[in-house]
Design a protein around this motif. Structure first.
Motif, PDB file in Angstrom:
ATOM      1  N   LEU A  27       0.211  -1.294   0.085  1.00  0.00           N
ATOM      2  CA  LEU A  27       0.337  -0.310  -0.250  1.00  0.00           C
ATOM      3  C   LEU A  27       1.035   1.143   0.259  1.00  0.00           C
ATOM      4  O   LEU A  27       0.273   2.137  -0.305  1.00  0.00           O
ATOM      5  CB  LEU A  27      -0.626  -0.153   1.278  1.00  0.00           C
ATOM      6  CG  LEU A  27      -2.036  -1.011   1.158  1.00  0.00           C
ATOM      7  CD1 LEU A  27      -2.958  -1.913   2.351  1.00  0.00           C
ATOM      8  CD2 LEU A  27      -3.205  -1.046   0.615  1.00  0.00           C
ATOM      9  N   ASN A  28       2.039   1.590   0.214  1.00  0.00           N
ATOM     10  CA  ASN A  28       3.308   2.263   0.015  1.00  0.00           C
ATOM     11  C   ASN A  28       2.607   3.163   1.567  1.00  0.00           C
ATOM     12  O   ASN A  28       2.533   4.779   1.470  1.00  0.00           O
ATOM     13  CB  ASN A  28       3.081   2.939  -1.032  1.00  0.00           C
ATOM     14  CG  ASN A  28       4.872   3.220  -1.284  1.00  0.00           C
ATOM     15  OD1 ASN A  28       5.626   3.227  -0.337  1.00  0.00           O
ATOM     16  ND2 ASN A  28       4.096   5.230  -1.521  1.00  0.00           N
ATOM     17  N   HIS A  29       2.191   2.364   2.495  1.00  0.00           N
ATOM     18  CA  HIS A  29       1.485   3.580   3.633  1.00  0.00           C
ATOM     19  C   HIS A  29       2.924   3.479   4.916  1.00  0.00           C
ATOM     20  O   HIS A  29       3.374   3.007   5.100  1.00  0.00           O
ATOM     21  CB  HIS A  29       0.660   3.107   4.136  1.00  0.00           C
ATOM     22  CG  HIS A  29      -0.953   2.268   3.647  1.00  0.00           C
ATOM     23  ND1 HIS A  29      -1.878   1.841   4.211  1.00  0.00           N
ATOM     24  CD2 HIS A  29      -1.331   3.162   2.708  1.00  0.00           C
ATOM     25  CE1 HIS A  29      -2.637   2.589   3.804  1.00  0.00           C
ATOM     26  NE2 HIS A  29      -2.846   3.141   2.271  1.00  0.00           N
ATOM     27  N   ASN A  30       2.828   5.203   5.604  1.00  0.00           N
ATOM     28  CA  ASN A  30       3.408   5.851   6.359  1.00  0.00           C
ATOM     29  C   ASN A  30       3.562   4.691   7.685  1.00  0.00           C
ATOM     30  O   ASN A  30       4.784   4.968   7.971  1.00  0.00           O
ATOM     31  CB  ASN A  30       4.160   6.746   6.283  1.00  0.00           C
ATOM     32  CG  ASN A  30       4.664   8.035   5.012  1.00  0.00           C
ATOM     33  OD1 ASN A  30       5.322   7.164   4.420  1.00  0.00           O
ATOM     34  ND2 ASN A  30       2.890   8.260   4.642  1.00  0.00           N
ATOM     35  N   VAL A  31       2.794   3.952   7.708  1.00  0.00           N
ATOM     36  CA  VAL A  31       2.890   3.633   8.998  1.00  0.00           C
ATOM     37  C   VAL A  31       2.494   2.500   9.234  1.00  0.00           C
ATOM     38  O   VAL A  31       1.862   1.821   8.665  1.00  0.00           O
ATOM     39  CB  VAL A  31       1.273   4.718   9.841  1.00  0.00           C
ATOM     40  CG1 VAL A  31       1.539   4.296  11.673  1.00  0.00           C
ATOM     41  CG2 VAL A  31       1.518   5.970   9.968  1.00  0.00           C
ATOM     42  N   MET A  32       3.233   1.310  10.074  1.00  0.00           N
ATOM     43  CA  MET A  32       3.079  -0.136  10.362  1.00  0.00           C
ATOM     44  C   MET A  32       2.438  -0.418  11.653  1.00  0.00           C
ATOM     45  O   MET A  32       3.667   0.099  12.943  1.00  0.00           O
ATOM     46  CB  MET A  32       3.517  -0.641   9.880  1.00  0.00           C
ATOM     47  CG  MET A  32       4.411  -0.747   8.283  1.00  0.00           C
ATOM     48  SD  MET A  32       4.645  -1.342   7.347  1.00  0.00           S
ATOM     49  CE  MET A  32       4.301  -2.844   7.468  1.00  0.00           C
ATOM     50  N   TYR A  50       6.284   5.543  12.352  1.00  0.00           N
ATOM     51  CA  TYR A  50       5.885   6.382  11.039  1.00  0.00           C
ATOM     52  C   TYR A  50       6.992   6.383  10.632  1.00  0.00           C
ATOM     53  O   TYR A  50       8.460   6.858  10.846  1.00  0.00           O
ATOM     54  CB  TYR A  50       5.316   7.076  11.942  1.00  0.00           C
ATOM     55  CG  TYR A  50       5.036   8.130  10.494  1.00  0.00           C
ATOM     56  CD1 TYR A  50       5.806   9.461  10.849  1.00  0.00           C
ATOM     57  CD2 TYR A  50       3.469   8.799  10.082  1.00  0.00           C
ATOM     58  CE1 TYR A  50       5.936  10.369  10.316  1.00  0.00           C
ATOM     59  CE2 TYR A  50       3.231   9.502   9.566  1.00  0.00           C
ATOM     60  CZ  TYR A  50       4.623  10.288   8.871  1.00  0.00           C
ATOM     61  OH  TYR A  50       4.357  11.216   8.323  1.00  0.00           O
ATOM     62  N   ASP A  51       7.579   6.199   9.192  1.00  0.00           N
ATOM     63  CA  ASP A  51       8.193   5.720   8.857  1.00  0.00           C
ATOM     64  C   ASP A  51       9.322   4.944   8.893  1.00  0.00           C
ATOM     65  O   ASP A  51       9.321   3.943   9.536  1.00  0.00           O
ATOM     66  CB  ASP A  51       9.022   7.494   8.304  1.00  0.00           C
ATOM     67  CG  ASP A  51       9.419   7.425   6.820  1.00  0.00           C
ATOM     68  OD1 ASP A  51      10.955   8.606   6.592  1.00  0.00           O
ATOM     69  OD2 ASP A  51       9.413   6.540   6.431  1.00  0.00           O
ATOM     70  N   ARG A  67      10.876  -3.621  14.113  1.00  0.00           N
ATOM     71  CA  ARG A  67      12.275  -3.758  12.891  1.00  0.00           C
ATOM     72  C   ARG A  67      11.156  -3.345  12.211  1.00  0.00           C
ATOM     73  O   ARG A  67      10.147  -3.664  11.485  1.00  0.00           O
ATOM     74  CB  ARG A  67      13.599  -4.935  12.742  1.00  0.00           C
ATOM     75  CG  ARG A  67      14.083  -4.558  13.396  1.00  0.00           C
ATOM     76  CD  ARG A  67      15.181  -5.862  13.085  1.00  0.00           C
ATOM     77  NE  ARG A  67      14.024  -7.656  12.727  1.00  0.00           N
ATOM     78  CZ  ARG A  67      14.127  -7.854  12.539  1.00  0.00           C
ATOM     79  NH1 ARG A  67      15.353  -7.953  11.338  1.00  0.00           N
ATOM     80  NH2 ARG A  67      13.792  -9.455  12.607  1.00  0.00           N
ATOM     81  N   ARG A  68      11.751  -1.983  11.007  1.00  0.00           N
ATOM     82  CA  ARG A  68      11.281  -1.767   9.863  1.00  0.00           C
ATOM     83  C   ARG A  68      12.216  -1.055   8.755  1.00  0.00           C
ATOM     84  O   ARG A  68      12.921  -0.169   9.089  1.00  0.00           O
ATOM     85  CB  ARG A  68      10.856  -0.848  10.104  1.00  0.00           C
ATOM     86  CG  ARG A  68       9.402  -0.815   8.439  1.00  0.00           C
ATOM     87  CD  ARG A  68       8.357   0.735   8.845  1.00  0.00           C
ATOM     88  NE  ARG A  68       7.444   0.773   7.760  1.00  0.00           N
ATOM     89  CZ  ARG A  68       6.876   1.895   7.118  1.00  0.00           C
ATOM     90  NH1 ARG A  68       6.189   2.868   8.246  1.00  0.00           N
ATOM     91  NH2 ARG A  68       6.074   2.243   6.702  1.00  0.00           N
ATOM     92  N   PRO A  69      13.526  -2.603   7.960  1.00  0.00           N
ATOM     93  CA  PRO A  69      14.263  -2.396   7.500  1.00  0.00           C
ATOM     94  C   PRO A  69      13.902  -1.227   5.818  1.00  0.00           C
ATOM     95  O   PRO A  69      14.914   0.025   5.747  1.00  0.00           O
ATOM     96  CB  PRO A  69      14.828  -3.010   6.459  1.00  0.00           C
ATOM     97  CG  PRO A  69      13.699  -4.234   6.919  1.00  0.00           C
ATOM     98  CD  PRO A  69      12.814  -3.893   7.830  1.00  0.00           C
ATOM     99  N   ASN A  70      12.859  -1.636   5.434  1.00  0.00           N
ATOM    100  CA  ASN A  70      11.942   0.380   4.629  1.00  0.00           C
ATOM    101  C   ASN A  70      10.691  -0.463   4.986  1.00  0.00           C
ATOM    102  O   ASN A  70      10.290  -0.633   5.975  1.00  0.00           O
ATOM    103  CB  ASN A  70      13.051  -0.598   3.679  1.00  0.00           C
ATOM    104  CG  ASN A  70      12.487  -2.451   3.210  1.00  0.00           C
ATOM    105  OD1 ASN A  70      10.558  -2.871   3.324  1.00  0.00           O
ATOM    106  ND2 ASN A  70      13.440  -3.149   2.745  1.00  0.00           N
ATOM    107  N   THR A  71      10.517   0.518   3.840  1.00  0.00           N
ATOM    108  CA  THR A  71       9.427   1.067   3.659  1.00  0.00           C
ATOM    109  C   THR A  71       7.860  -0.357   4.159  1.00  0.00           C
ATOM    110  O   THR A  71       6.840  -0.101   3.934  1.00  0.00           O
ATOM    111  CB  THR A  71       8.577   1.939   2.778  1.00  0.00           C
ATOM    112  OG1 THR A  71       9.398   3.340   2.391  1.00  0.00           O
ATOM    113  CG2 THR A  71       7.172   2.299   2.453  1.00  0.00           C
TER     114      THR A  71
END
Lengths: 114, 117
Positions: A27-32, A50-51, A67-71
């Motif tokens: 979805l290319n969303h900024n928030v996970m 957030y990003d 962890r969030r390595p990328n979007t």
């Protein structure tokens, strides 16, 4: 179709053995977000990104990391799972943190701790 | 503080009959209200939301919800229930959030809907 994907759908681990759950989104969303949902209960927010900005909820145990390595990808690490950590883990995304934005959920990972 | 109440743990209805799943809320500021459905061993699927405007909101799978500000309610409705509608339904309210402040989602306890043939 744009979507939120979680792997694996079912995970079995042993007491104290580290485990990693995966979430990806197209979805290319900024928030996970990561939520924990125990049987027949409402989902409980653990943390959100957030990003690349990580935000922990005050009552989330230290045993849980993320962890969030990328979007597109976000991981939930449980360092030493206890029996009380057995639950459904839900990943969600939203475009922004703003109130009107909908959170879209993945299918979840059911974690069993033996 | 934000909170959501779903007063019924279970709702049972015959197929073809109208259904209502109740939700009341408490919120400081503007209400942002959501309904989600969860099938067994699945994640939450978004059904509909109220942000502003018309009090009757239409959503997926023929569901609609009526926002009532004076009664602080946001009941989910469907004119004719299907057996396949049987699932767990969550009402949620989102607190004020903008920019760097997260609008957290607060869920009710859920209502198990059973539609029998």
């Amino acid at each position: 179709d744009a979507m939120v994907i979680q792997n694996p759908r079912y995970q079995v681990t042993q007491f104290g053995k580290p485990v990693t759950l995966s979430c990806s989104q197209t979805l290319n969303h900024n928030v996970m977000y990561w939520y924990q949902q125990k049987s027949s209960q409402a989902p409980k927010l653990l943390f959100h990104y957030y990003d690349k900005d990580f935000n922990n909820e005050a009552d989330t145990p230290d045993n849980f990391q993320s962890r969030r390595p990328n979007t597109s990808f976000c991981f939930l690490d449980i360092r030493s799972p206890g029996l009380g950590d057995a639950a459904m883990y839900l990943c969600a995304t939203s475009r922004t943190r703003d109130s009107p934005d909908t959170q879209y959920f993945g299918p979840g990972t059911r974690l069993t701790v033996l | 503080a934000q909170s959501v109440a779903q007063p019924e743990d279970q709702v049972n209805v015959a197929e073809g009959n109208p259904l209502t799943v109740k939700c009341t809320y408490s919120v400081s500021g503007n209400p942002y209200l959501f309904w989600y459905v969860q099938y067994p061993n699945r994640g939450l699927q978004f059904l509909l939301k109220y942000i502003t405007g018309d009090n009757l909101v239409k959503g997926s799978y023929g569901f609609e919800a009526e926002f009532n500000k004076s009664q602080t309610s946001f009941h989910l409705k469907k004119p004719s229930a299907l057996v396949s509608d049987s699932a767990l339904y969550f009402c949620a309210v989102r607190e004020e959030g903008r920019g760097s402040t997260l609008g957290r989602l607060y869920f009710g306890r859920g209502t198990q809907l059973t539609v029998w043939p």
